[in-house]
Scaffold this active site. Structure first.
Site, PDB file in Angstrom:
ATOM      1  N   SER A 101       0.954  -1.298  -0.277  1.00 34.09           N
ATOM      2  CA  SER A 101      -0.150  -0.254   0.199  1.00 34.09           C
ATOM      3  C   SER A 101       0.520   1.482  -0.148  1.00 34.09           C
ATOM      4  CB  SER A 101      -0.978  -0.168   1.413  1.00 34.09           C
ATOM      5  OG  SER A 101      -2.339   0.903   1.021  1.00 34.09           O
ATOM      6  N   ASP A 241      -2.748   6.301  -3.065  1.00 33.18           N
ATOM      7  CA  ASP A 241      -1.157   5.782  -2.883  1.00 33.18           C
ATOM      8  C   ASP A 241      -0.580   4.462  -3.349  1.00 33.18           C
ATOM      9  OD1 ASP A 241      -3.646   3.968  -2.252  1.00 33.18           O
ATOM     10  OD2 ASP A 241      -2.818   3.507  -0.157  1.00 33.18           O
ATOM     11  N   ASP A 243      -1.229   1.367  -3.476  1.00 35.75           N
ATOM     12  CA  ASP A 243      -2.209   0.391  -4.559  1.00 35.75           C
ATOM     13  C   ASP A 243      -3.485   0.970  -4.886  1.00 35.75           C
ATOM     14  OD1 ASP A 243      -2.685   0.510  -1.710  1.00 35.75           O
ATOM     15  OD2 ASP A 243      -3.194  -1.794  -1.622  1.00 35.75           O
ATOM     16  N   ASP A 245      -5.875   1.991  -3.335  1.00 36.34           N
ATOM     17  CA  ASP A 245      -7.094   1.964  -2.382  1.00 36.34           C
ATOM     18  C   ASP A 245      -7.860   3.237  -1.643  1.00 36.34           C
ATOM     19  OD1 ASP A 245      -5.647   1.646  -0.166  1.00 36.34           O
ATOM     20  OD2 ASP A 245      -5.897  -0.794   0.813  1.00 36.34           O
TER      21      ASP A 245
END
Length: 450
Positions: A101, A241, A243, A245
């Site tokens: 992440s 960010d 990834d 999400d």
């Protein structure tokens, strides 16, 4: 053995804490636990972000999956919410994302989704860990034609783009948007989606090298985006960010619009349109006190959970709510996707701007952000949850709680994903709370690192 899973999967420095051996075992145990009730041959979807270690860990994970007789479909680099969506859409047995992440490049992680695209509850994660710790005692390893097969499907990102455009079909013609993709998983899909919807997109940090993900960019480093929005005379800025999400925004004046403000804007719009279920928004204990005051003024009920978007999701599912999230930008629109989805959050926010015909700065003013200081104390990962066991630390915390009683609040907690203890203080005076938070964080570091 301590708990392997944090608030967002298994995380650690790739090659050290998160080894090839561990990734393979997680593939084996995860595939077994998540598919053991299936009668046919299960299939698991696997994707990753842009980290240099992504391919290495994905291949180890896939080897583990196939070694227990499950098939694997590898899609390469895609945002975490894309994996959740595609897992559910294609009725795969489970989904796996190789990502840490917002963490620095040297970290990586492994998180699972069930066949419906939801993150796993604690009980299932504990079952996966128990299987690993038992030496895979319940697993039979097949041979011959019963071994799993690997399929490569690097074109599935378009399905996610199409889903997003249909989920929030907002016309962005005439809007100029600076988009920071954090050198991460969204560098293709999210830019394409916004362009397809008509926006004039100024993309930044869309040249991942494998070693530059989240490096002074993205939703954890907003300074460059804030500057670029003003320089470009853009309507707003959007930051994802690594990834994708989570998402944060910047208004046309270059001011940060955080997850609390985005939820305030969207939940008020949903209430106005009659789509806010039970007139409730779900947030965590880290949300700014100003969000609660906004809810009281606007007639929006606030449900609160512990930190972690998975706990927000659990509360939403259990009680029938359809929006919730975190100050950090994890926002879940449960009518549309099963997990935090930065692109979906961006589109919902942009839709309010277009429909209300108001600049983002005006929309964000619905919530007053009260002074808040958040300082991280770096501590050993295996001891971060026991900070309260140190008398010197607990006494200092108690002293601050007494000081701010009735005038603010003090929240100390271990990070679920990093070797940190987070010190958060809210109060009336920004300089005072920053000084107190820094002193406590320094104390925690000094005591716990000795």
């Amino acid at each position: 053995m301590s708990r392997m899973f944090g608030t967002d999967g298994v995380r650690g420095v790739a090659g050290d804490e998160l080894t090839i051996d561990l990734a393979t075992k997680l593939g084996q145990a995860g595939a077994y636990v998540l598919t053991k009730q299936e009668s046919g041959k299960p299939t698991i979807l696997v994707g990753c972000d842009t980290r240099i270690s992504g391919g290495m860990l994905a291949n180890a994970m896939i080897a583990g999956i196939c070694s227990v007789g499950a098939d694997a479909v590898y899609v390469g680099v895609l945002p975490t919410p894309a994996i959740a969506y595609l897992t559910h859409k294609h009725n795969y047995s489970a989904g796996v994302v190789i990502s840490a992440s917002h963490n620095p490049m040297e970290f990586n992680g492994i998180k699972f989704f069930n066949h419906e695209g939801y993150k796993l509850p604690d009980a299932l994660e504990d079952e996966i860990q128990a299987e690993i710790e038992s030496g895979m005692r319940d697993i039979t390893f097949p041979i011959g034609e019963k071994i799993g097969r690997v399929t490569y499907a690097f074109d599935m990102g378009q399905e996610y783009v199409d889903f997003e455009k249909n989920a929030v079909p907002v016309d962005l013609s005439g809007m100029k948007i600076v988009v920071d993709c954090a050198e991460g998983a969204s560098y293709k899909t999210n830019v394409q989606t916004l362009k397809d919807l008509g926006a004039d997109v100024v993309p930044i940090h869309v040249h991942p090298t494998g070693t530059n993900i989240n490096d002074k960019c993205g939703s954890t480093h907003m300074e460059e985006l804030m500057q670029r929005v003003v320089e470009e005379k853009a309507d707003c800025g959007i930051a994802f960010d690594g990834d994708a999400d989570r998402m944060l925004a910047v208004d046309e004046k270059g001011h940060l619009v955080d997850g609390d403000q985005i939820m305030a804007i969207c939940s008020n719009y949903m209430k106005k349109k009659g789509t806010l279920k039970k007139d409730t928004c779900v947030v965590t204990v880290m949300s700014n006190l100003g969000f609660t005051l906004m809810g009281q003024k606007q007639g929006i009920k606030i449900a609160t959970t512990q930190v972690g978007d998975r706990y927000v999701l659990e509360r939403m599912k259990a009680e029938g709510y359809n929006i919730g999230g975190e100050q950090s930008g994890h926002i879940i629109f449960l009518d549309l996707n099963t997990t935090g989805d930065g692109l979906l959050s961006a589109l919902n926010l942009l839709n309010v701007m277009v429909d209300e015909k108001k600049p983002l700065s005006e929309l964000a003013s619905i919530m007053e952000v009260l002074p808040q200081a958040l300082i991280n104390a770096k501590v050993p990962n295996d001891r971060k949850a026991s900070f309260h066991d140190y008398s010197e630390i607990s006494e200092a915390i108690q002293k601050l709680e007494n000081k701010f009683a009735g005038q603010g609040r003090v929240l100390i907690r271990p990070s679920g994903t990093e070797p940190l203890v987070r010190v958060m203080i809210e109060g009336k005076d920004q300089k005072e709370i920053e000084k107190d938070a820094r002193e406590l964080a320094d104390l925690i570091e000094r005591v716990m690192n000795n």
